[in-house]
Design a protein around this motif. Structure first.
Motif, mmCIF file in Angstrom:
data_model
loop_
_atom_site.group_PDB
_atom_site.id
_atom_site.type_symbol
_atom_site.label_atom_id
_atom_site.label_comp_id
_atom_site.label_asym_id
_atom_site.label_seq_id
_atom_site.Cartn_x
_atom_site.Cartn_y
_atom_site.Cartn_z
ATOM 1 N N SER A 47 -21.257 8.181 32.242
ATOM 2 C CA SER A 47 -22.669 7.752 31.641
ATOM 3 C C SER A 47 -22.933 8.515 30.254
ATOM 4 O O SER A 47 -23.246 9.588 30.621
ATOM 5 C CB SER A 47 -23.899 7.673 32.710
ATOM 6 O OG SER A 47 -23.725 6.564 33.600
ATOM 7 N N VAL A 48 -22.866 7.862 29.226
ATOM 8 C CA VAL A 48 -22.924 8.883 28.150
ATOM 9 C C VAL A 48 -24.353 8.871 27.521
ATOM 10 O O VAL A 48 -24.839 8.139 27.237
ATOM 11 C CB VAL A 48 -22.174 8.360 26.892
ATOM 12 C CG1 VAL A 48 -22.134 9.136 25.702
ATOM 13 C CG2 VAL A 48 -20.440 8.001 27.251
ATOM 14 N N GLU A 49 -24.862 10.240 27.525
ATOM 15 C CA GLU A 49 -26.358 10.198 27.048
ATOM 16 C C GLU A 49 -26.265 10.550 25.528
ATOM 17 O O GLU A 49 -27.220 10.190 24.898
ATOM 18 C CB GLU A 49 -26.954 11.343 27.733
ATOM 19 C CG GLU A 49 -26.973 11.259 29.095
ATOM 20 C CD GLU A 49 -27.288 12.556 29.756
ATOM 21 O OE1 GLU A 49 -27.634 13.527 29.460
ATOM 22 O OE2 GLU A 49 -27.459 12.541 31.296
ATOM 23 N N ARG A 50 -25.172 11.289 24.973
ATOM 24 C CA ARG A 50 -25.178 11.520 23.543
ATOM 25 C C ARG A 50 -23.702 11.863 23.062
ATOM 26 O O ARG A 50 -23.005 12.155 23.968
ATOM 27 C CB ARG A 50 -26.412 12.419 23.023
ATOM 28 C CG ARG A 50 -26.097 13.805 23.465
ATOM 29 C CD ARG A 50 -27.279 14.703 22.989
ATOM 30 N NE ARG A 50 -27.028 15.947 23.380
ATOM 31 C CZ ARG A 50 -27.615 16.671 24.580
ATOM 32 N NH1 ARG A 50 -28.136 15.952 25.301
ATOM 33 N NH2 ARG A 50 -27.192 17.785 24.672
ATOM 34 N N PHE A 51 -23.569 11.485 21.869
ATOM 35 C CA PHE A 51 -22.360 11.906 21.202
ATOM 36 C C PHE A 51 -22.875 13.147 20.286
ATOM 37 O O PHE A 51 -23.822 12.886 19.649
ATOM 38 C CB PHE A 51 -21.662 10.900 20.356
ATOM 39 C CG PHE A 51 -21.007 9.826 21.424
ATOM 40 C CD1 PHE A 51 -19.723 10.027 21.671
ATOM 41 C CD2 PHE A 51 -21.587 8.508 21.371
ATOM 42 C CE1 PHE A 51 -19.126 9.005 22.429
ATOM 43 C CE2 PHE A 51 -21.094 7.846 22.307
ATOM 44 C CZ PHE A 51 -19.799 7.670 22.607
ATOM 45 N N LEU A 52 -22.095 14.091 19.955
ATOM 46 C CA LEU A 52 -22.020 15.123 19.146
ATOM 47 C C LEU A 52 -20.799 14.969 18.149
ATOM 48 O O LEU A 52 -19.695 14.581 18.752
ATOM 49 C CB LEU A 52 -22.140 16.595 19.612
ATOM 50 C CG LEU A 52 -23.127 16.845 20.973
ATOM 51 C CD1 LEU A 52 -23.031 18.148 21.547
ATOM 52 C CD2 LEU A 52 -24.587 16.567 20.346
ATOM 53 N N GLY A 53 -20.663 15.583 17.140
ATOM 54 C CA GLY A 53 -19.568 15.390 16.337
ATOM 55 C C GLY A 53 -19.735 15.943 14.970
ATOM 56 O O GLY A 53 -20.763 16.293 14.409
ATOM 57 N N SER A 54 -18.484 16.362 14.470
ATOM 58 C CA SER A 54 -18.387 16.816 13.122
ATOM 59 C C SER A 54 -18.845 15.644 12.429
ATOM 60 O O SER A 54 -18.777 14.491 12.444
ATOM 61 C CB SER A 54 -16.840 17.282 13.013
ATOM 62 O OG SER A 54 -15.942 16.317 12.829
ATOM 63 N N SER A 55 -19.195 16.029 10.951
ATOM 64 C CA SER A 55 -19.405 15.155 9.993
ATOM 65 C C SER A 55 -18.305 14.222 9.535
ATOM 66 O O SER A 55 -18.597 12.929 9.144
ATOM 67 C CB SER A 55 -19.878 15.651 8.776
ATOM 68 O OG SER A 55 -19.095 16.456 8.183
ATOM 69 N N GLN A 56 -17.126 14.489 9.895
ATOM 70 C CA GLN A 56 -15.946 13.448 9.596
ATOM 71 C C GLN A 56 -15.855 12.334 10.848
ATOM 72 O O GLN A 56 -15.252 11.371 10.640
ATOM 73 C CB GLN A 56 -14.538 14.011 9.703
ATOM 74 C CG GLN A 56 -14.548 15.089 8.665
ATOM 75 C CD GLN A 56 -14.867 16.486 9.283
ATOM 76 O OE1 GLN A 56 -15.779 16.864 9.993
ATOM 77 N NE2 GLN A 56 -14.175 17.699 8.585
ATOM 78 N N VAL A 57 -16.480 12.751 11.733
ATOM 79 C CA VAL A 57 -16.440 11.837 13.176
ATOM 80 C C VAL A 57 -18.099 10.936 13.058
ATOM 81 O O VAL A 57 -17.800 9.886 13.366
ATOM 82 C CB VAL A 57 -16.323 12.338 14.379
ATOM 83 C CG1 VAL A 57 -16.360 11.671 15.500
ATOM 84 C CG2 VAL A 57 -14.696 13.179 14.442
ATOM 85 N N LEU A 58 -19.012 11.760 13.006
ATOM 86 C CA LEU A 58 -20.415 10.994 12.922
ATOM 87 C C LEU A 58 -20.868 11.310 11.623
ATOM 88 O O LEU A 58 -21.613 12.438 11.227
ATOM 89 C CB LEU A 58 -21.356 11.865 13.926
ATOM 90 C CG LEU A 58 -20.850 11.296 15.522
ATOM 91 C CD1 LEU A 58 -21.774 12.316 16.291
ATOM 92 C CD2 LEU A 58 -21.418 10.006 15.474
ATOM 93 N N PRO A 59 -20.812 10.403 10.801
ATOM 94 C CA PRO A 59 -21.203 10.885 9.279
ATOM 95 C C PRO A 59 -22.686 10.770 9.333
ATOM 96 O O PRO A 59 -23.582 10.435 10.174
ATOM 97 C CB PRO A 59 -20.699 9.554 8.424
ATOM 98 C CG PRO A 59 -19.562 8.925 9.368
ATOM 99 C CD PRO A 59 -20.060 9.410 10.800
ATOM 100 N N ARG A 60 -23.194 11.597 8.329
ATOM 101 C CA ARG A 60 -24.790 11.575 8.290
ATOM 102 C C ARG A 60 -25.416 10.511 7.566
ATOM 103 O O ARG A 60 -25.026 9.815 7.100
ATOM 104 C CB ARG A 60 -25.066 12.999 7.712
ATOM 105 C CG ARG A 60 -24.708 14.269 8.299
ATOM 106 C CD ARG A 60 -24.997 15.626 7.195
ATOM 107 N NE ARG A 60 -24.184 16.557 7.881
ATOM 108 C CZ ARG A 60 -24.514 17.627 8.633
ATOM 109 N NH1 ARG A 60 -25.684 17.331 9.423
ATOM 110 N NH2 ARG A 60 -23.724 18.527 8.888
#
Length: 138
Positions: free
Chosen positions: A125-138
């Motif tokens: 069960s995914v509560e949140r994703f973290l990631g670099s700006s290349q994967v999760l753009p701002r």
């Protein structure tokens, strides 16, 4: 560090879903009985239809034992400057339908897994994703 919280599965950035589709090995971090981190390599797959992630493992593995005791986990993958982490909790499932579904998803990203009669599926069960700006753009 960009964070996607709470998770809106209908609005995941394509860069994130593509990164979790490419073939990358992952690291699963769980907590051992003393509360120390236990990090091991795994194959993990994102399941957009069921809005979860899956990992397959042996039912007698340390990671399965840890997650039966404390479901909290982190699953990370990295390629160069691109990285992403899933924060969530896992349910250890041993029913045939869940294991077959997890194996089918695993085969789509990696390869058909070898036979293992004691295999279990970890449904995350995914509560949140973290990631670099290349994967999760701002």
């Amino acid at each position: 560090m960009p964070v996607l919280h709470p998770v809106d599965w209908s609005a995941l950035p394509p860069t994130l879903t593509e990164f979790w589709t490419e073939r990358h090995l992952c690291t699963l971090s769980s907590l051992d009985k003393d509360g120390a981190p236990h990090a091991v390599p795994v194959g993990a797959v994102l399941d957009l239809a069921q809005q979860c992630a899956w990992i397959i493992t042996d039912g007698g593995s340390q990671k399965a034992a840890n997650l039966r005791r404390d479901a909290r986990l982190a699953v990370s993958q990295v390629e160069g400057a691109r990285w992403s982490t899933i924060i969530g909790s896992a349910t250890v499932l041993d029913d045939a339908a869940s294991v077959a579904h997890a194996c089918a998803r695993y085969a789509e990203r990696y390869r058909v897994p070898r036979e293992n009669p004691t295999r279990v599926a970890l449904r995350i069960s995914v509560e949140r994703f973290l990631g670099s700006s290349q994967v999760l753009p701002r």
